[in-house]
Each structure stands twice: as structure tokens, then as C-alpha cells.
Design an enzyme around this catalytic site. Structure first.
Site: not given
Lengths: 248, 642
Positions: B40, B42-44, B266, B331, B446
Site C-alpha cells: 500500500g 497511501g500516506l502510511a 460522514h 459527525r 492524515l
């Protein structure tokens, strides 16, 4: 609404039988274009035919995966809009909608409407970065950057790497893409340190990958879903000239 | 299953520092002898792969997209929190820690959350140094905004594209390490299984999505960063390819799955228009700062032009029910309130499957008060985006919004070192269960992805390699061939499905079951019903699905079928978890545990713990284990927004 899709079908890179095929479809005007393709594919699967391969992921205009030439225009009829954000209401009742893949030698077709854009990653790995290790950074507010400068850098950083600029260019030039990254980093103080090496290496890689040069058609800017301006190319050229005469 | 969280001793403020000192180090010259697989980007994943490579490890990095830059972190809009206190408004590491623990409804570990708040400040420094163009004030310093109901301005943002800019920063760090020859990048590769040898994660099996090759990769450790499982609901704000497969395969190989029922809905997304809908689009939460939420007071008014409905006939339900927070309630509270009015027949918008599921978010008052220009300045790009999708201008008519599945707090269980119950398998970002408890605050996803990747795993993985590593292994070990064989058989089985129904249809059906019974509001009866419906649907999947094409080519329908097959098993685990958690907390709202005003009621006596599920085989139900949560620094309180 009823439309006629005319879609490029190609079974692998060297398929000698590649060509257009026509598919009628009863769609809803509020569907996105990609949802209409989903619907068409569901019909094809039910009939035991081979569905159409196309690229997509976030479907909200930011990931850069979707990549269709719609009626001759990369990303279709709406300016500053990716393919996934086009809705069927943009088309007329009974219209023939022609769908093709990005066409450029450095983007070989994998299947149907899916192309290989890995050349972009290779260009990025040739310098599209600032060399900073995790842990080495000074405080974020140590270097003030004027708002107009930051905003200008952002305008170029907004590139989603979709490749529409290449698909639209008669020379299959990647200069808007490369220029956007070079400009983004050359404008910011953090990126200035490596600007000479960066621009030389990225442009060299771009040439090796087989992308053409810019001859000022401006098609790239016209189709860019993030409205990246031709200034990116001017800045790229300026950085190149600078690199030839200035030593860091 | 042993659940030792390995929380370091000592006062909360000192735990991470002490731990970093106590962690064993790998000699710099030895780092290149270790090969790490990161799954993966993504950010991580991108930040982990980049920082591990910077330290000298050799990294194999995989993603399913055609480029690592397209991982779904790219779509995050709002911002990233950090306790910088640049605004001098009273923020601190302690306050960010407290807000995150409380926002998660006291269902996360204190030590992890405190570390997250500590690291938050380093993330901003690092991203700015990479050239991430955060918003700035005229003086050139970084700008902040208050986000998601926080009382301090600690959110850093980059227009409405913070996730994109942060991901491009991590991606550029990753490409730098590709350039340096320390990361070998494999895009269009899907992880199909984990290879466990003598109880340790020793590699993985992937399918090359272009030519279908299934092959093995040996590794000294596997770092899983494969995101969340919101697409189990079919409709969500996730990207179409987001899936649970890699995490679920690890679960089946023995990794405990933590709190699978914790999902976040959300409140402000563009509502579903028709059955054909393929995904939902989020509209930034910031819109609630100036928009007023309402529905008509009387049922059956869904098609009436909202402009013609007089003030007295408008039900501003958030303002009436929550006078002090009004439209800015968190939320989960806002989402449930919207569902309630729509279930009561007051909804507006298009009728889908017999119900109108939308409420108005009205900017009329703000436009009258502040002028259209001021509103355009604040929300211009969002209004444009809304108009592009719906063909309605929010300047002229109220927006229609409805909640949508957005994020999953549950994930593979990890200890303080981010290691799962399988030694050598580390899990980062949304894929783990660690920091958000039962509800995630805005702008915290994030932060967590980057904290895990840039600043936690570089330390903790070294410790694992220095202390527990079991020597070299390569793919000639018979276990690789065995797992590869299983992956081939499964692929063959999927390709043999020649029924009549597109997999998309069956996925939608699963989505309906999950949304109706394991969505915004849950009750035992509905969950039991879902636990009957899902196995029945799963059985039909293997009978009725049509998977076209072959295995040795680009075949998106085969990919999707494999992911849906896993969702069809995983959905059941979620429902079981939701049924067993006999309380309401955060995003998990049980209708049988609420006050008479409809507020959530937690049960700290019985459920102040993480639930961790252990796979027992396809023919036996998973076993639920418990990691008790000890709160030594904060007092458990009831969230109230009245």
C-alpha cells in the site's frame, strides 16, 4: 436517454484486430459517464460478452486514474473537469459518444481504454522531490513564504498526473507535467537547493521515455483538469537555461 | 491469542521517549541485509517505505493502482491536525491528546493517542520541508483553521486538497528512494495472501494485475498499509478499488481483527441519486459553519420547491435539538439526526427504493447576511464541485446532503509498536485499529497515517528485527509454494463463476444489508437478521456471479470478485462485533442503548475494551478476545452537545 457508444476495443498491446465497436445504451441523464459504462458492462456481462476495461478509482476528480478521450478530447467536453466528473446530461439524446484511450507512444495500451503511464513515475523518480530525511526538518515556520508565492507554487503542485496533457499534444509532449513539478519546487525555497540537478535529470528522463518537445499548441493547458497554465512550460525552459549557465 | 499491548511503563508524557531509548537498534551496516515488504502506498505506506529506505533497509513496495501517487489518501479534503499552537489559542499536546481520546468516546489506548499528539508537530515540519504548499497568512507563516468542532485552530490545510498534497509529498519521498535504488516499486500488484512460517510473517503472495502472474516475495518483515474497508457498504466515499482483502487475508492467517464494527459515517455527502450510483462524494464539513440544516416540518414535502416553504414550516432539527452546538455537532450526532428525520418521512431529494434520503443545507441566511462574495470566497470551490455533480447551484437553492460511510476506525489489532498478533506483520494507518477509538475526529486520519509511517515504524521495526528476527528465508521454502497454490486455486474458482449476475449487483446487495442493519443505527434484531442474510448472499455469490475474462490478463472483474468475496465474509464479522458490543459508543450506535432524547449510552463497566477477533477456520465462528483499556490520565465522561 438513449446514446450510442463507439468504444475502442483492444486485447493487449499488439492486438492486430483492435478497433472501434458500437454499443447502444439506455442511460439516465444524471448518471456519470463512468456509471453509464458500468451499466454497459453489466449488460455485456449478462450477455456473456467481454466488458470494456477502463481506468478509474476515486471518481471525484483527484486521483488522476480516469483517462478517456471523449469525442476526441481528453477528459471530454467540460473544461477543468476529469472524465469521472462528466455526466450524461452533457450529451444529447441519441448522440454517438466516441471513447478512446490516451494515444501517445510513451503510454502503450494495456487493454481497451487502459494505458501504461508508468513513464510518469520514472520521470518523478529522476528528481521530482526535495531531499529531506524524516526527522531532519527545521520548524515549519522557520522559513516564511509569502502567500502569493505559496499560492503560485500550489497552482503547479495541483497536477494529478493523469497524462491528459500528453494525450492532447500532437507531439505527445510531457512538458506541462514535468514543468508543473519543476515549477512547484523551483518556486519554493525548500526546492531551490536542488533545482539545477532536478531540471536536467527530469528532462533527460522525459526524453528517454520518448515524449516529444513542446511547439506551443497549447492543447495541454486546454484539457488540463486542474487548469495548470502554460507558464509551467515557460518556467521549465527558464530553469533549463538557468541550469546551463548557473552553478549551484 | 495473546494481546500484550506492550505499553511502556512510566508517566504518559515520558512513555515514547523512554521506549525509543529502550528499543534495540540495528547496526547501520546491517540494515541493508534486511528486506521489508510494504503493502500500500497511501500516506502510511508511502511514508513508511520512504523512511525505512532512508534508514538503509531494502524495501519492496506494492500497490494496486497504476501509480503509487493514486492511493486513496489523495482524496482527503479538510486538513491535518497538529498541536503546534501557532495560533496561541491554548492548544497543546495534552489538549490534542484529550480531544482525540474523548472524540473516540474513550475506546482507544491512552499511550498510543498521546504519542500521536506528540508526533503531530514533527509531521508538519517534515511536510513543509518536502515542499507541501500549506495555506499561509500574508506574513508568510502557516495558517490554521478550526475544524470539526474543535475549539482551537490546529488544522493545517492545503486548499481543499490536503490529502493530495501530503500524499504527493510522501510519494516524492518514495520516488527519491526508488531513485536511490533502495525501494523497488511494484504498482498494479495486489496482495492475495500472507506467508506465515513458524508463526512469523515471512512474505506475501501477489497477483500482477497486468499479466496475472501470481508469485511470492520473501521478507524479513511485512508492513501492511492497505487502508479501510468502507466499501463493504458498496456506497461510500472510498475509491472504487479500496478493499479489505489484504487485511482480511492476514486475519485468516492469524492476525487479530480489532473492533471491526467501528465505522464512521460522514454527515455531509451528496445524496444517492439512483440505484445506478457507484460512489458517494463528500462535501467538506466546513460547510456546516455557515449552512443551516433543515427539512420540511410535514411529511410528503420532498418534491416541493424549498424556496416556497415558509420559515415556520421548516424544521431546523439540529438547532432545535442541540441549541448550544446547533449545526456544528460532531459527525456521528449530525449523521444520526439526519437519518432520523428521513426515516420519519421528512426527507427531501430523489426517491431511491421508496425513501427520500436527503436534508437541506441552506446558505440563504448566510448569503443575505454576509453577501454572496463572502460565501464564494469561503466555499466557492465546494459550491462548484456540488454544481458539477448535481447541476444545481447552492447559491440559488439549498444543497441536498446525506450521511455516507467515510472511514473505518476498526482494523487489524496492533500493539504499541504497531505489530499485529503475528510477529513480523506490522499494520499502519487506517488498516490498523489503534488511535481513533470508536469515532475519528476530522483532520486526524492524515495525522495518524503519517505519524505511523514517518515517525513510529522506523523505530519499532528496527527493534523487531534486532530482537526477534529468525534468520534468512527465501521463496524456495515450501510454505510459499503452498500459499501460492491456494491463491491460484482461489483465482481459478473465481474465474469458473459463469453465472448471470455481475459482481457489482451482488456487492450492492451486500451494501444494502450492511447499511440497513450495521449502518448508522444498529439493533440486535437487525444485526441478527443481517447475520442470516449475509451467509445466504455469500452462498448465492458463489452460485450466481459472473466473472468474465481470463486470469492471465488485465481483468478488473476478477479483481473485484475477489474483493467482494472477502467483503461477504468480513461483513459477517462486522455484524457479530456490532451485536456483541452491547452498548453505544462513538460511531457504533445501538438503538437499544440510548437516552430518551436519543443520545448514545456507553457501558464502561462491561465494554471499556477493544474487541479482537480470532479466526478459527471457515466452519467455526471467530472467537472474541478483549484488550481492556485503562484510563489513568483522563476521566471517562459522557459526551454532551446539548
Amino acid at each position: 436517454m438513449r446514446v450510442q457508444f463507439r468504444i475502442w476495443r483492444q486485447n493487449g498491446p499488439g492486438d492486430a484486430n483492435a478497433g472501434f465497436k458500437e454499443y447502444p445504451l439506455q442511460a439516465d441523464e444524471h448518471m456519470s459517464l463512468l456509471e453509464a459504462l458500468d451499466l454497459l458492462n453489466a449488460e455485456l456481462i449478462r450477455k456473456g460478452e467481454t466488458p470494456v476495461a477502463f481506468e478509474h478509482d476515486c471518481r471525484e476528480g483527484i486521483c488522476g486514474a480516469c483517462s478517456l478521450v471523449v469525442n476526441g478530447v481528453p477528459h471530454g467536453p467540460r473544461s477543468a473537469t476529469t472524465t469521472c466528473q462528466i455526466h450524461m446530461r452533457e450529451f444529447r439524446e441519441g448522440e454517438t459518444i466516441v471513447l478512446e484511450p490516451w494515444r501517445a507512444r510513451p503510454f502503450p495500451v494495456i487493454k481497451d481504454l487502459v494505458v501504461d503511464r508508468s513513464a510518469f513515475d520514472r520521470i518523478m523518480s529522476a528528481g521530482g522531490y526535495v531531499s529531506v530525511r524524516a526527522g531532519a526538518a527545521p520548524d515549519a515556520n522557520a522559513i516564511p513564504i509569502g502567500q502569493p508565492t505559496a499560492e503560485r507554487a500550489f497552482d503547479f503542485a495541483a497536477c494529478i498526473g493523469c497524462g491528459a496533457c500528453v494525450a492532447a499534444c500532437p507531439n505527445a509532449s510531457a512538458m506541462l507535467f514535468v514543468g508543473a513539478k519543476v515549477a512547484h519546487l523551483a518556486i519554493l525555497p525548500q526546492g531551490k537547493v536542488e533545482r539545477t540537478r532536478r531540471v536536467g535529470r527530469m528532462v533527460e528522463r522525459m526524453d528517454t521515455e520518448g515524449f516529444g518537445g513542446c511547439s506551443n499548441h497549447g492543447e495541454c493547458e486546454a484539457v488540463c483538469p486542474k487548469s495548470i497554465s502554460l507558464d509551467a512550460i515557460a518556467l521549465l525552459n527558464r530553469e533549463l537555461v538557468r541550469a546551463a549557465v548557473v552553478e549551484d | 491469542m495473546q494481546l500484550d499491548a506492550k505499553i511502556p511503563a512510566g508517566p504518559l508524557r515520558e512513555k515514547w521517549d523512554r521506549h525509543r531509548f529502550e528499543l534495540k537498534l540495528v547496526n547501520p551496516a546491517n540494515k541493508r541485509r534486511f528486506r521489508i515488504a510494504v503493502v500500500g502506498t497511501g500516506l502510511a505506506g508511502a511514508s513508511a517505505a520512504a523512511s525505512l529506505a532512508e534508514l538503509g533497509y531494502d524495501v519492496d513496495c506494492f500497490c494496486i493502482q497504476d501509480s503509487p501517487r493514486r492511493a486513496h489518501s489523495i482524496a482527503a479534503q479538510g486538513g491535518i491536525n497538529a498541536a503546534k499552537n501557532y495560533q496561541n489559542d491554548g492548544d497543546s499536546i495534552w489538549r490534542l491528546f484529550y480531544d482525540t481520546i474523548k472524540g473516540g468516546d474513550f475506546r482507544a489506548r491512552e499511550a498510543n493517542v498521546y504519542r500521536l499528539a506528540q508526533i503531530s508537530v514533527d509531521i508538519i515540519d517534515h511536510c513543509v520541508a518536502q515542499g507541501v504548499p500549506f495555506a499561509r497568512e500574508y506574513g508568510g507563516l502557516l495558517d490554521n483553521r478550526s475544524f470539526g468542532g474543535a475549539q482551537v485552530s490546529r488544522t493545517f490545510y492545503a486548499r481543499g486538497q490536503t490529502g493530495q498534497q501530503l500524499l504527493l509529498g510522501a510519494y516524492s519521498a518514495l520516488m527519491r528512494m526508488v531513485d536511490a535504488g533502495k525501494v523497488a516499486m511494484y504498482p498494479r500488484h495486489e496482495m492475495l495472501d500472507l506467508v506465515v512460517i513458524d508463526g512469523h510473517a515471512r512474505g506475501l503472495v501477489t497477483r500482477n494485475l497486468v499479466d496475472g502472474t501470481i508469485r511470492s516475495w520473501a521478507a524479513d518483515a511485512v508492513v501492511l498499509c492497505t487502508g479501510g474497508y468502507g466499501n463493504v457498504f458498496y456506497l461510500s466515499t472510498n475509491a472504487k478499488a479500496s478493499n479489505v482483502t489484504a487485511a482480511y487475508r492476514c486475519y485468516k492467517r492469524g492476525a487479530g481483527f480489532g473492533n471491526p464494527c467501528f465505522t464512521q459515517i460522514h454527515p455531509t455527502c451528496i445524496p444517492q441519486r439512483g440505484e445506478y450510483q457507484s460512489k458517494l462524494t463528500l462535501m467538506s464539513e466546513s460547510l456546516r459553519n455557515d449552512g443551516r440544516v433543515w427539512v420540511p416540518r410535514k411529511p410528503g414535502m420532498g418534491e416541493v420547491d424549498p424556496a416556497s416553504i415558509p420559515e415556520a414550516d421548516r424544521y431546523y432539527y439540529l438547532e432545535e435539538r442541540y441549541p448550544s452546538f446547533g449545526n456544528l455537532v460532531p459527525r456521528d450526532v449530525a449523521s444520526r439526526a439526519a437519518k432520523k428525520v428521513c426515516d420519519d418521512g421528512l426527507g427531501v431529494g430523489p426517491e431511491v427504493l421508496g425513501q427520500r434520503n436527503a436534508v437541506y443545507l441552506d446558505f440563504g441566511d448566510s448569503i443575505r447576511r454576509l453577501g454572496q462574495d463572502a460565501i464564494a470566497q469561503r466555499y466557492g470551490n465546494l459550491f462548484e464541485m456540488y454544481e458539477r455533480i448535481t447541476a444545481v447551484s447552492p447559491y440559488k437553492a439549498p444543497m441536498q446532503i446525506y450521511p455516507a460511510v467515510h472511514y473505518t476506525m476498526g482494523g487489524l489489532w496492533v500493539d504499541y509498536n504497531l505489530m499485529s498478533t503475528i510477529p513480523g506483520l506490522h499494520v499502519l494507518g487506517e488498516a490498523n485499529f489503534s488511535d481513533h477509538g470508536a469515532n475519528r475526529l476530522g483532520a486526524s486520519a492524515l495525522m495518524q497515517g503519517l505519524a505511523d509511517g514517518y515517525f513510529v515504524i522506523p523505530y519499532t521495526l528496527g527493534h523487531f528485527l534486532a530482537s526477534s528476527h529468525r534468520g534468512k528465508i527465501d521463496t524456495s521454502h515450501p510454505e510459499f509454494a503452498r500459499v501460492e497454490g491456494e491463491c491460484r486455486d482461489r483465482t481459478k474458482r473465481l474465474l469458473s463463476l459463469r453465472g448471470k449476475r455481475p459482481v457489482d449487483d451482488l456487492h450492492r446487495e451486500l451494501g444494502h444489508i450492511m447499511w440497513d442493519h450495521c449502518g448508522m443505527a444498529r439493533n440486535p434484531e437487525g444485526l441478527r437478521k443481517a447475520l442470516g442474510l449475509i451467509p445466504e448472499l455469500r452462498e448465492r455469490f458463489w452460485r450466481e456471479a459472473a466473472v468474465p475474462g481470463a486470469g492471465e490478463e488485465l481483468n478488473p472483474w476478477l479483481e473485484h470478485a475477489g474483493r467482494v468475496a472477502d467483503f461477504l465474509e468480513f461483513g459477517e464479522l462486522m455484524c457479530r462485533d456490532a451485536l456483541e458490543r452491547d452498548e453505544s459508543c462513538g460511531g457504533h450506535f445501538r438503538e437499544d442503548h440510548q437516552t430518551k432524547d436519543g443520545e448514545a449510552v456507553r457501558d464502561d463497566e462491561r465494554f471499556c475494551h477493544a474487541a479482537v477477533w480470532e479466526y478459527q477456520g471457515d466452519d467455526r465462528p471467530a472467537v472474541r478476545h478483549v484488550e481492556p483499556l485503562a484510563f489513568e490520565n483522563v476521566k471517562l465522561s459522557t459526551r454532551s452537545y446539548k
